[in-house]
Design a protein around this motif. Structure first.
Motif, short mmCIF file in Angstrom:
data_model
loop_
_atom_site.label_atom_id
_atom_site.label_comp_id
_atom_site.label_asym_id
_atom_site.label_seq_id
_atom_site.Cartn_x
_atom_site.Cartn_y
_atom_site.Cartn_z
N LEU A 84 -2.58 -10.07 71.82
CA LEU A 84 -3.36 -11.03 72.39
C LEU A 84 -2.23 -12.09 73.20
O LEU A 84 -2.87 -12.30 74.11
N MET A 85 -1.00 -12.33 72.62
CA MET A 85 0.03 -12.97 73.86
C MET A 85 0.26 -12.61 74.79
O MET A 85 -0.16 -13.18 76.18
N CYS A 100 -11.41 -10.43 66.24
CA CYS A 100 -10.54 -9.02 67.01
C CYS A 100 -11.48 -8.30 67.31
O CYS A 100 -11.97 -7.94 68.61
N SER A 118 -11.08 -14.50 71.70
CA SER A 118 -9.49 -14.47 71.85
C SER A 118 -8.65 -14.55 71.55
O SER A 118 -7.08 -14.89 70.86
N VAL A 133 -0.97 -9.97 66.95
CA VAL A 133 -0.81 -10.70 67.74
C VAL A 133 0.02 -11.07 69.56
O VAL A 133 0.14 -11.53 70.34
N LEU A 175 -6.56 -14.81 68.12
CA LEU A 175 -5.10 -15.52 67.77
C LEU A 175 -5.18 -16.17 66.93
O LEU A 175 -3.84 -15.99 66.02
#
Lengths: 606, 364
Positions: A527-528, A454, A485, A524, A489
């Motif tokens: 990022l999603m 990250c 990324s 998480v 993730l």
């Protein structure tokens, strides 16, 4: 390997030698503290930091300070070792103001008893309910208690300062160990002497009888001082039922756990004390060597760990890592003038990564567990992953900006690392639930590698934001950021879920909404969210890049911020005192991202 | 039909997800910070295990159940109706399926999971598991449990009518955490313990297990000597009433459940790091008895025992003032326990596959 390590240690400039005595062997002697065997040098650094607030208050190395404290307590009591910055406490002890705020035990002594009474009441209260003055007073008394234990550690081996009565037949310098042999007989004599008539009129005692009474009394006081003195655990247990246990000299004597082996060790420690007090460098070295050989036989391969720990400190490997980073940053800054500087910078960064890897591997070997078990170690590991990640990209693609961003980020993490452990001892043993090498490897390494990925993604996004208007390959740039990324993730999501599996194994539930679990989940989800928003065209390329740049802030909050709450089942890693730093980083980084976004947006409109 | 299609498209579409994920992040952040002030249990119930929570006491906002349900529905519809089943999309489809399994696991666990603790001294056997949080009022006759009422049913002013035994109670005050005070004034209506003490609500402890729940209630349908005000509090003495010719005991404690097997602690071992009081490891040697079957087992840190749908974990240990060591085993039963494991594997495989297939070129 042990021989090579020892040879390397002896070849090093003897930084510990400010006096004539050679401390190099002495400092590798084992001592048990905080549940692990460590070299005396680490113990000295830890003790000095606990007592004085710093291991380097003067030119004298910590090990020399410890030797004086142990072997010459009368002189040590005069040394200014207590760091008292609080003016109220100084006033309470009637201490003069000094620029270095250092005071000796002798200076504190006159008001100590009176102050101790108020501290006894403070000890029963919750730490959080104490005022700053009360906390400082409590800390000072804790430091005095520790120092006092150290001063008395060898009082059974050192010459006693009080005169023995003639019937004791202790000629010349004698120690408690000598005196205790005749003590029962002296006690009998004293008991015969102390009839009710004499007790009613003690002035009727002759000077010789008074000396006998005083002597027996002083021996008792000395023994009382040794009771509960368990700090300097330098003597291994001799008996099978206490395997793994180590004793402090007084503890061994009073518990009757001695053996011929420990007696020999005590004799050698006594020789060391004598050599120190007489300033006999040759005798000191001989005793150190002999003691080291004896201990080698007793601790076996653990001796290698002790030597490595001393070497790790002496070689200043983390400083070397930082130096390589600074060199790499300097080279990258000059790559336009000197074309080869880019490659040279990458080599310097690779050397820095190798050096940091060495630190982590050596720590892992010393502690016999995976490299990440504490918050401090997680910072070092994330720094390594950030450096390796950006290095990997910049080797494949020429990206000076990313190389520099990765190096700056790594250096910043290395600078932060010393502040994120609760004690000066950063090689700590783990609580029972964490004491599993399997889960430390599987979950902790995965999630911290995710934090590192990250950080590398955020660094890349920052660089993209800076060069947003000028980049020659916007498509490739976005694809790279997307892949980074995705890797972030993968690692954070799998790491978080593996944490859930671990929690299910040890606490009986996969998910408990605990702060540390929630922090990881937010990363998480962040990022999603960005990836889905980009794929669906919900956000622009610029907004996606800015969001990924802000990932650094999200990670910092999830990683450090939740520790500030001091709540939850993951009752480790709680720290205080970093709130201001965390807030400043968050604010500055968000301002930077906002500024870069605004500049890029204005540029794209123009 | 068109409307339904529009709704389904909206539910399965990216716009909803675009709003849902940040909403979930904000909820998690609020619920996490709230734990410092409310404790984990209350914060979890307020923000995560709820459909709605009231921001500032007046503004209704969606709670964890609402957001997670919507997320599950959205992903399910997207997965079934919108997924493209091509090779390059295999990784992403697998990852989505993994998330669905995880969400399903969450739903099953929130509906069916129960947990509690079992505290044993060496040599002691038990089949009783005490819930961590749920307290209840129990009516007991001898060894028989006649009726139970969970704490949430015990609201101030509520009248409770029991038929077996015939008993009418009115809850005067229920508190999740009570302070026990001396009853200074003499009140002829107060009976038993209530003559000398009274319960008053206290501030909730952050650790819910440390709260002492209790009730002040009135017995209304017995004879004049027994009608009156009583108190009961967690782990306190029971209240005894003669109803007809039957002696009935009223007790208030954490909910107890019976295991279908017996656990006997034979040995509890705690190993400290040398020279410290810090535990390095601890484990319990137990004997499990199930009908005619009996066998020894060890329950250690990170090494639970699973049997008949129950999982027994080494949770903690206690030392009594007499120096006796007690082991505390956490006991959970969760029909959906395997789902997170499956979801984790699917998600990991899906993401790895997606990353290495480079399934989708970036579209700026």
């Amino acid at each position: 390997m042990r021989v090579w390590l020892f040879a390397l240690l002896l070849l090093l400039p003897i930084c510990a030698q400010s006096q004539e005595l050679d401390y190099q062997i002495f400092r590798t002697l084992p001592v048990l503290e905080d549940g692990r065997l460590k070299p005396l040098d680490s113990f000295a650094v830890h003790m000095r930091t606990r007592i004085s607030g710093s291991a380097t208050l003067d030119d004298r190395p910590a090990i020399a300070w410890l030797a004086q404290t142990l072997f010459d307590p009368a002189q040590a009591a005069q040394e200014r070792v207590f760091y008292i910055r609080n003016a109220h406490i100084r006033a309470q002890f009637e201490l003069p103001s000094r620029t270095n705020h250092l005071y000796s035990l002798t200076e504190l002594a006159p008001r100590l008893e009176e102050s101790a009474k108020s501290v006894t009441a403070l000890l029963t209260r919750e730490l959080a309910s104490l005022t700053a003055d009360e906390q400082d007073l409590r800390d000072l008394h804790t430091a005095i208690l520790i120092y006092n234990q150290l001063l008395q550690s060898f009082s059974l081996l050192l010459p006693l300062p009080f005169a023995a009565p003639p019937e004791a037949k202790l000629n010349g310098a004698y120690t408690y160990l000598d005196a205790q042999k005749v003590e029962p007989k002296l006690m009998q004599n004293l008991q015969k002497l102390l009839t009710p008539k004499v007790l009613a009129h003690p002035e009727t005692l002759t000077p010789a009888q008074q000396q006998l009474a005083a002597f027996v009394h002083d021996l008792q006081k000395l023994r009382e001082g040794g009771t509960n003195n368990q700090l300097l655990r330098i003597l291994p247990a001799s008996w099978a039922e206490q395997k793994g246990e180590w004793f402090a000299p007084w503890q061994l004597l009073l518990s009757g756990q001695g053996s011929p082996t420990t007696q020999r060790l005590l004799e050698l420690w006594q020789q060391l004390a004598q050599a120190y007090r007489s300033g006999d460098a040759t005798r000191w070295l001989q005793a150190s060597q002999e003691l080291h050989e004896q201990m080698q036989k007793l601790v076996g391969t653990a001796d290698e760990r002790l030597l490595l720990e001393v070497l790790l400190r002496d070689l200043h490997v983390l400083d070397v890592t930082a130096l390589f980073l600074v060199l790499a940053m300097g080279l990258i800054a000059s790559h336009r003038r000197w074309p080869r500087a880019y490659s040279a910078s990458l080599i310097a960064a690779a050397l820095s990564a190798a050096s940091l890897s060495t630190v982590l591997l050596v720590r892992s070997y010393i502690l016999a567990r995976p490299p990440v078990g504490t918050l401090h170690e997680s910072v070092l590991f994330v720094a390594l992953i950030l450096l390796l990640g950006t290095l990997l990209i910049t080797v494949r693609r020429r990206m000076p900006g990313l190389a520099l961003a990765g190096q700056v980020g790594t250096l910043a993490l290395l600078l932060v690392a010393p502040f994120v452990h609760s004690d000066s001892e950063n090689m700590t043993m783990l609580s029972a639930v964490l004491n599993t090498n399997f889960w430390l490897t599987v979950h902790v390494l995965c999630i911290t590698a995710g934090y590192g990925a990250c950080a590398a993604t955020a660094a890349l996004a920052h660089v993209h934001l800076i060069t947003f208007k000028t980049a020659s390959d916007p498509h490739g740039r976005l694809a790279l950021l997307h892949r980074c990324s995705l890797m972030a993730l993968l690692l954070t999501a799998v790491g978080t879920l593996l944490g859930g599996v671990w929690a299910d194994q040890s606490w009986g539930r996969f998910w408990g909404w605990d702060p540390k679990e929630n922090g990881a989940l937010i990363i998480v989800l962040w990022l999603m969210w960005l990836q889905h928003a980009r794929l669906a065209g919900q956000v622009s390329e610029l907004a996606f890049t800015a969001g990924m740049a802000a990932l650094g802030v999200v990670v910092a909050q999830a990683w450090f911020g939740v520790n500030l709450l001091g709540t939850g089942l993951h009752s480790y890693g709680f720290i205080q005192g970093i709130a201001l730093g965390l807030f400043s980083y968050t604010l500055l980084n968000l301002m930077l991202i906002a500024g870069l976004w605004w500049r890029a947006k204005r540029g794209s409109h123009a | 039909m068109h409307k339904l299609t529009t709704i389904i498209n909206w539910l399965a579409g990216p716009r909803l997800l675009f709003a849902l994920l940040p909403a979930l992040m904000v909820l998690i952040a609020i619920g996490t910070v709230a734990q410092k002030y409310l404790g984990l249990y209350v914060a979890e119930k307020t923000f995560f295990s709820s459909f709605v929570f009231w921001a500032g006491g007046f503004l209704p906002l969606p709670g964890g159940y609402s957001l997670m349900s919507l997320l599950t529905l959205s992903l399910l519809l997207k997965f079934i109706l919108k997924s493209r089943w091509t090779r390059p999309r295999a990784g992403i489809n697998l990852a989505h399926f993994g998330v669905l399994v995880l969400l399903a696991g969450g739903i099953v666990s929130s509906l069916l999971a129960e947990d509690g603790s079992l505290t044993l001294a060496e040599g002691q056997s038990s089949t009783q598991v005490r819930d961590f949080h749920v307290r209840e009022l129990m009516l007991i006759q001898g060894n028989s449990l006649l009726a139970t009422l969970p704490q949430r049913e015990l609201r101030d002013g509520r009248v409770l009518e029991f038929t077996t035994p015939p008993l009418r109670l009115k809850i005067l005050q229920a508190c999740r955490n009570c302070t026990i005070r001396a009853q200074e004034s003499e009140d002829p209506a107060r009976r038993s313990m209530a003559k000398g003490m009274q319960l008053a609500p206290a501030r909730l402890e952050l650790n819910d297990e440390a709260n002492t729940g209790g009730i002040t209630f009135e017995v209304q349908n017995l004879d004049a000597d027994q009608n009156g005000t009583y108190i009961l509090f967690e782990d306190g003495p029971t209240t005894k009433l003669m109803i007809g010719k039957q002696l009935i005991e009223l007790a208030y404690s954490k909910q107890q459940r019976r295991l279908p097997f017996t656990v006997t602690l034979t040995d509890f071992v705690k190993t400290n790091y040398p020279g410290t009081d810090t535990a390095k490891d601890y484990y319990s040697d137990v004997v499990i008895s199930d009908g005619a079957l009996t066998w020894p087992a060890r329950i250690g840190m990170n090494a639970p025992l699973r049997y008949r749908g129950y999982t027994l974990y080494q949770s903690a240990f206690l030392t009594t003032p007499q120096g006796e060591e007690l082991t505390v085993l956490a006991v959970s039963r969760d029909a959906g326990q395997f789902l997170p494991y499956l979801g984790t594997i699917l998600l990991a495989l899906g993401l790895i596959l997606h990353l290495f297939l480079r399934s989708r070129e970036v579209q700026p």
